[in-house]
Motif scaffolding. Structure first.
Motif, mmCIF file in Angstrom:
data_model
loop_
_atom_site.group_PDB
_atom_site.id
_atom_site.type_symbol
_atom_site.label_atom_id
_atom_site.label_comp_id
_atom_site.label_asym_id
_atom_site.label_seq_id
_atom_site.Cartn_x
_atom_site.Cartn_y
_atom_site.Cartn_z
ATOM 1 N N MET A 296 84.716 16.161 66.021
ATOM 2 C CA MET A 296 83.974 15.577 64.722
ATOM 3 C C MET A 296 85.165 15.961 63.581
ATOM 4 S SD MET A 296 81.278 18.259 63.649
ATOM 5 C CE MET A 296 80.468 17.161 62.413
ATOM 6 N N GLU A 297 84.796 14.861 62.603
ATOM 7 C CA GLU A 297 85.825 14.973 61.494
ATOM 8 C C GLU A 297 84.861 14.900 60.243
ATOM 9 O OE1 GLU A 297 88.251 11.545 61.521
ATOM 10 O OE2 GLU A 297 89.123 12.035 63.198
ATOM 11 N N ILE A 298 84.973 15.966 59.248
ATOM 12 C CA ILE A 298 84.193 16.113 58.012
ATOM 13 C C ILE A 298 85.400 15.605 56.830
ATOM 14 C CG2 ILE A 298 82.776 17.573 56.535
ATOM 15 C CD1 ILE A 298 82.180 19.098 59.092
ATOM 16 N N GLU A 299 85.101 14.712 56.098
ATOM 17 C CA GLU A 299 85.968 14.377 55.062
ATOM 18 C C GLU A 299 85.050 14.880 53.855
ATOM 19 O OE1 GLU A 299 88.281 10.601 53.756
ATOM 20 O OE2 GLU A 299 86.465 10.160 53.358
ATOM 21 N N PHE A 300 85.765 15.817 53.066
ATOM 22 C CA PHE A 300 85.181 16.379 51.938
ATOM 23 C C PHE A 300 85.948 16.543 50.611
ATOM 24 C CE2 PHE A 300 86.881 19.879 54.226
ATOM 25 C CZ PHE A 300 87.431 20.494 53.293
ATOM 26 N N VAL B 53 80.574 16.573 50.397
ATOM 27 C CA VAL B 53 80.790 15.914 51.570
ATOM 28 C C VAL B 53 80.708 14.264 51.817
ATOM 29 C CG1 VAL B 53 80.052 15.643 54.315
ATOM 30 C CG2 VAL B 53 79.820 17.660 53.002
ATOM 31 N N ASN B 54 81.810 13.587 51.915
ATOM 32 C CA ASN B 54 81.862 12.120 51.753
ATOM 33 C C ASN B 54 81.253 11.552 53.011
ATOM 34 O OD1 ASN B 54 82.540 9.610 50.732
ATOM 35 N ND2 ASN B 54 84.270 9.696 52.009
ATOM 36 N N GLU B 55 81.814 12.333 54.199
ATOM 37 C CA GLU B 55 81.495 11.317 55.513
ATOM 38 C C GLU B 55 81.585 12.473 56.590
ATOM 39 O OE1 GLU B 55 83.338 7.669 56.321
ATOM 40 O OE2 GLU B 55 85.170 8.657 56.861
ATOM 41 N N VAL B 56 80.850 12.314 57.800
ATOM 42 C CA VAL B 56 80.959 12.975 58.812
ATOM 43 C C VAL B 56 80.947 11.894 60.090
ATOM 44 C CG1 VAL B 56 79.805 14.543 60.476
ATOM 45 C CG2 VAL B 56 79.651 14.943 58.031
ATOM 46 N N VAL B 57 82.227 12.103 60.991
ATOM 47 C CA VAL B 57 82.325 11.152 61.934
ATOM 48 C C VAL B 57 82.447 11.608 63.244
ATOM 49 C CG1 VAL B 57 83.855 9.379 62.851
ATOM 50 C CG2 VAL B 57 83.974 9.904 60.431
ATOM 51 N N VAL B 58 81.312 11.091 64.123
ATOM 52 C CA VAL B 58 81.109 11.663 65.402
ATOM 53 C C VAL B 58 80.823 10.487 66.119
ATOM 54 C CG1 VAL B 58 79.490 12.758 66.867
ATOM 55 C CG2 VAL B 58 79.937 13.675 64.589
ATOM 56 N N SER C 36 82.885 8.054 66.616
ATOM 57 C CA SER C 36 83.102 6.603 65.848
ATOM 58 C C SER C 36 81.904 6.372 65.012
ATOM 59 C CB SER C 36 83.753 5.438 66.639
ATOM 60 O OG SER C 36 84.799 5.937 67.294
ATOM 61 N N ILE C 37 81.114 7.209 64.818
ATOM 62 C CA ILE C 37 79.820 6.859 64.061
ATOM 63 C C ILE C 37 79.886 7.563 62.629
ATOM 64 C CG2 ILE C 37 77.368 6.969 63.693
ATOM 65 C CD1 ILE C 37 77.137 7.079 66.806
ATOM 66 N N GLU C 38 79.962 6.835 61.515
ATOM 67 C CA GLU C 38 80.225 7.435 60.379
ATOM 68 C C GLU C 38 78.755 7.788 59.803
ATOM 69 O OE1 GLU C 38 82.480 4.945 57.892
ATOM 70 O OE2 GLU C 38 84.269 5.051 59.357
ATOM 71 N N MET C 39 78.635 9.211 59.198
ATOM 72 C CA MET C 39 77.549 9.617 58.524
ATOM 73 C C MET C 39 77.733 10.111 57.296
ATOM 74 S SD MET C 39 75.806 11.532 61.854
ATOM 75 C CE MET C 39 77.519 11.749 62.614
ATOM 76 N N ARG C 40 76.804 9.832 56.426
ATOM 77 C CA ARG C 40 77.199 10.184 54.896
ATOM 78 C C ARG C 40 75.860 11.156 54.470
ATOM 79 N NH1 ARG C 40 79.868 6.004 55.524
ATOM 80 N NH2 ARG C 40 81.917 5.872 54.554
ATOM 81 N N PRO C 41 75.895 12.481 54.748
ATOM 82 C CA PRO C 41 74.839 13.292 54.662
ATOM 83 C C PRO C 41 74.816 13.790 53.243
ATOM 84 C CG PRO C 41 76.513 14.654 55.492
ATOM 85 C CD PRO C 41 76.945 13.106 55.551
ATOM 86 N N PHE C 42 73.601 14.259 52.749
ATOM 87 C CA PHE C 42 73.250 14.547 51.382
ATOM 88 C C PHE C 42 73.855 16.116 51.514
ATOM 89 C CE2 PHE C 42 70.597 17.055 48.268
ATOM 90 C CZ PHE C 42 71.010 16.292 47.293
ATOM 91 N N GLY C 43 73.992 16.696 52.449
ATOM 92 C CA GLY C 43 74.579 18.267 52.702
ATOM 93 C C GLY C 43 74.397 18.832 53.919
ATOM 94 N N MET C 44 74.786 19.761 54.383
ATOM 95 C CA MET C 44 74.982 20.297 55.537
ATOM 96 C C MET C 44 75.083 21.936 55.531
ATOM 97 S SD MET C 44 78.265 18.577 57.230
ATOM 98 C CE MET C 44 78.102 19.133 58.490
ATOM 99 N N GLU C 45 74.639 22.881 56.369
ATOM 100 C CA GLU C 45 74.782 24.208 56.618
ATOM 101 C C GLU C 45 75.677 24.389 57.845
ATOM 102 O OE1 GLU C 45 71.832 26.963 56.055
ATOM 103 O OE2 GLU C 45 70.962 26.157 54.139
#
Length: 142
Positions: free
Chosen positions: A111-115, A85-90, A92-101
């Motif tokens: 929301m958008e998940i760029e991966f 996961v490169n980034e999650v956008v909710v 207009s807030i961009e997050m760069r999580p280590f991982g998600m389930e």
């Protein structure tokens, strides 16, 4: 000796032997990005039109829309472990999580998940605690 090493390096650069075809940002460049069908979360409606096939090493953007008809989530631990996961956008807030389930929507939103698809295999995303075929989408990474 230093002059010899520098001359050799310059010769390699001049011949293009060290050049790559990845583009400006490598695997995260726009030339490595492909479209992916979105997912819709709505009570009693299918989450996707059908199975999704992705290519390993390709960058994707997954858009998830919730219509607010219920408190709905999306889970797929196997899928989320097979991607980076490169980034999650909710909002207009961009997050760069280590991982998600999983993700969950308490009300309408998107929301958008760029991966980057990485590990080939068969995976799924589904609404938690459901068994219906329309509440799940099968995803293949080739």
């Amino acid at each position: 000796m230093k002059r010899l090493i520098a001359a050799g390096a310059m010769a390699l650069i001049g011949t293009g032997a060290m050049a790559h075809d990845y583009g400006f940002a490598g695997v995260l460049s726009k030339t490595n990005k492909e479209e992916m069908p979105g997912i819709t979360l709505s009570v009693g409606k299918p989450i996707a039109e059908g199975p999704i096939t992705l290519k390993s090493g390709t960058l994707y953007e997954l858009e998830i829309e919730a219509d607010g008809s219920g408190e709905l989530g999306l889970e797929g631990p196997g899928f989320f472990r097979a991607i980076w996961v490169n980034e999650v956008v909710v909002n207009s807030i961009e997050m760069r999580p280590f991982g998600m389930e999983s993700v969950e929507f308490d009300e309408a939103g998107s929301m958008e998940i760029e991966f980057l698809a990485i590990k080939p295999g068969q995976y799924f995303l589904r609404i938690p605690n459901t068994t219906g075929e329309t509440q799940r989408v099968d995803i293949t990474i080739q």
